[in-house]
Design an enzyme around this catalytic site. Structure first.
Site, PDB file in Angstrom:
ATOM      1  N   SER A   1       7.004  17.277  42.373  1.00  0.00           N
ATOM      2  CA  SER A   1       5.547  17.300  42.574  1.00  0.00           C
ATOM      3  C   SER A   1       4.994  15.893  42.368  1.00  0.00           C
ATOM      4  O   SER A   1       5.450  15.164  41.475  1.00  0.00           O
ATOM      5  CB  SER A   1       4.921  18.272  41.571  1.00  0.00           C
ATOM      6  OG  SER A   1       3.513  18.243  41.674  1.00  0.00           O
TER       7      SER A   1
ATOM      8  N   CYS B   1      -0.855  24.796  31.743  1.00  0.00           N
ATOM      9  CA  CYS B   1      -0.993  25.954  32.617  1.00  0.00           C
ATOM     10  C   CYS B   1      -1.169  27.238  31.813  1.00  0.00           C
ATOM     11  O   CYS B   1      -1.594  28.247  32.348  1.00  0.00           O
ATOM     12  CB  CYS B   1       0.230  26.088  33.522  1.00  0.00           C
ATOM     13  SG  CYS B   1       0.439  24.665  34.570  1.00  0.00           S
TER      14      CYS B   1
HETATM   15  N1  PLP Z   1       6.940  23.186  37.396  1.00  0.00           N
HETATM   16  C1  PLP Z   1       6.717  22.533  36.265  1.00  0.00           C
HETATM   17  C2  PLP Z   1       7.830  22.374  35.282  1.00  0.00           C
HETATM   18  C3  PLP Z   1       5.447  22.003  35.986  1.00  0.00           C
HETATM   19  O1  PLP Z   1       5.229  21.353  34.845  1.00  0.00           O
HETATM   20  C4  PLP Z   1       4.418  22.187  36.943  1.00  0.00           C
HETATM   21  C5  PLP Z   1       3.039  21.682  36.683  1.00  0.00           C
HETATM   22  O2  PLP Z   1       2.557  21.703  35.581  1.00  0.00           O
HETATM   23  C6  PLP Z   1       4.713  22.872  38.132  1.00  0.00           C
HETATM   24  C7  PLP Z   1       5.985  23.360  38.325  1.00  0.00           C
HETATM   25  C8  PLP Z   1       3.666  23.106  39.179  1.00  0.00           C
HETATM   26  O3  PLP Z   1       3.459  21.976  39.949  1.00  0.00           O
HETATM   27  P1  PLP Z   1       2.075  21.806  40.793  1.00  0.00           P
HETATM   28  O4  PLP Z   1       1.009  21.542  39.767  1.00  0.00           O
HETATM   29  O5  PLP Z   1       2.346  20.633  41.684  1.00  0.00           O
HETATM   30  O6  PLP Z   1       1.876  23.069  41.537  1.00  0.00           O
END
Ligand code: PLP
Length: 377
Positions: free
Chosen positions: A200, A322
């Site tokens: 990302s 999150c």
């Molecule tokens: N996977 C992990 C380990 C993350 O830390 C995050 C974002 O916090 C994501 C996936 C999701 O990525 P995006 O914010 O680009 O959708």
């Protein structure tokens, strides 16, 4: 002055990356599918960005597919793999400490009748080889284990996991969510052996809303969206070229080794300064990604301390950004007691952080401990 220590939530976009986005919105604004010269220019930008990412990951350009970010790349990998392989078995192996974009996808697959095995980590937050060995068999169609954990920085040996899956005669596609690891440690798709890898942009000084999925040549996953021919029909829709171009610039600016050294030193400094504070304990282990330090401040709820720090322009996160105040499933899975988990704070660095940021953090945690504890009891 602000002290931003929440870089695992998101990072400041690099000026050069932002300028590339502006250029691709206001000057080279063509559609990469158009046949005229503006379209051809746009396509060249698209492919240049793909090439930069492929080089960083040690793979071929045509193994990179752009998505709207880590969440979409994880969903595409997981549902796409399962859709392709469902005739070969019904079993999926993942861990209980994955990001919500993996865990919620897994829940949905359980609702659809798949058997999902959630491996719990050891006390270091790591998924051990033995656990994989016992869980994966010839009915397993997908193994999804993250490279580095977003709350604690614990790192999994993905290449070892890949070898075990292959040795167990499993038809499974192997996916790793490398969102927190990419750009911070040197991960190469070939060395890790995985079939699918998620990255990302906004964790590496690129913009939000853009990411990529690596799909190993020869492996196929079914599309989840239908429309145009873009991204070889796996991810149809006009490409977000300004964001893709900016991601390319952010990747070209990575200096993994140099920054790793810098952040390791900052991590040591932070740990030694935080150790001065009575009541601070460490949830991240010493061999975790140095970019993340998860601590608990005894007696003060995460959100209370977070807001106190924010009032003083020190920005951290409570557990995972999150999780928005929910108790941490990661710390819980590591066997950390509820009170300690409820008072956890994640400090996460970028190349822009300095010892001064840490000094302000320490100063205000100390102040918070003096004032907030009295308020609570
Ligand atoms: N996977 C992990 C380990 C993350 O830390 C995050 C974002 O916090 C994501 C996936 C999701 O990525 P995006 O914010 O680009 O959708």
């Amino acid at each position: 002055m602000e002290h931003y220590l929440d870089n695992s939530a998101t990072t400041k976009v690099s000026r050069a990356a932002a300028e590339k986005a502006l250029e691709l919105m206001c000057e080279n604004y063509g559609n990469a599918s158009s046949l005229h010269s503006l379209g051809i220019k746009a396509e060249a930008e698209l492919e240049n960005s793909r090439k930069i990412i492929a080089k960083a990951l040690g793979c071929e350009s045509d193994e990179i597919y752009f998505t709207s970010g880590g969440t979409e790349a994880n969903n595409t990998a997981i549902f796409g793999a399962v859709k392709t392989l469902k005739r070969r078995g019904n079993k999926i192996v993942t861990s209980s400490v994955e990001h919500s974009s993996v865990l919620e996808a897994m829940k949905e697959l359980e609702n659809q009748g798949f058997e999902v095995i959630y491996l719990s980590p050891d006390e270091n937050g790591v998924i051990t080889a033995d656990k994989i060995k016992n869980a994966v068999d010839n009915k397993t169609i997908l193994v999804s284990i993250m490279t580095a954990n977003n709350e604690t920085g614990s790192i999994n040996d993905v290449s070892k996991i890949q070898k075990i899956v292959v040795n167990n005669n499993s038809p499974a596609l192997i996916h790793t969510d490398a969102v927190q690891a990419f750009g911070k440690i040197n991960i190469k798709t070939k060395k890790s052996g995985v079939d699918l890898m998620t990255i990302s942009a906004h964790k590496i000084h690129g913009p939000k809303g853009i990411g990529a999925l690596y799909i190993k040549k020869g492996k196929r996953i079914a599309p989840l969206h239908f429309g145009g021919e873009q991204e070889k029909k796996l991810r149809p829709g006009t490409e977000a070229l300004p964001l893709i171009g900016a991601l390319g610039v952010a990747v070209s600016e990575l200096e993994i080794e140099k920054n790793y050294e810098k952040i390791s030193a900052l991590n040591s400094y932070a740990k030694s300064r935080l150790s001065e504070i009575q009541g601070v304990s460490f949830n991240s282990k010493d061999d975790a990604l140095p970019y993340i330090i998860n601590i608990s401040v005894k007696g003060i709820r995460s959100e209370t301390m977070l807001h106190f720090l924010a009032q003083n322009e020190v920005y951290v996160s409570s557990g995972s950004a999150c999780a928005k105040g929910k108790p941490s499933h990661v710390l819980n899975a590591m066997g950390i007691d509820k009170d300690t988990a409820d008072s956890s704070i994640r400090i996460s660095f970028s190349k822009f952080n300095t010892e001064e940021d840490v000094d302000f953090l320490v100063k205000y945690i100390k102040q918070g401990l003096e004032t907030l504890v009295k308020k609570q009891y």
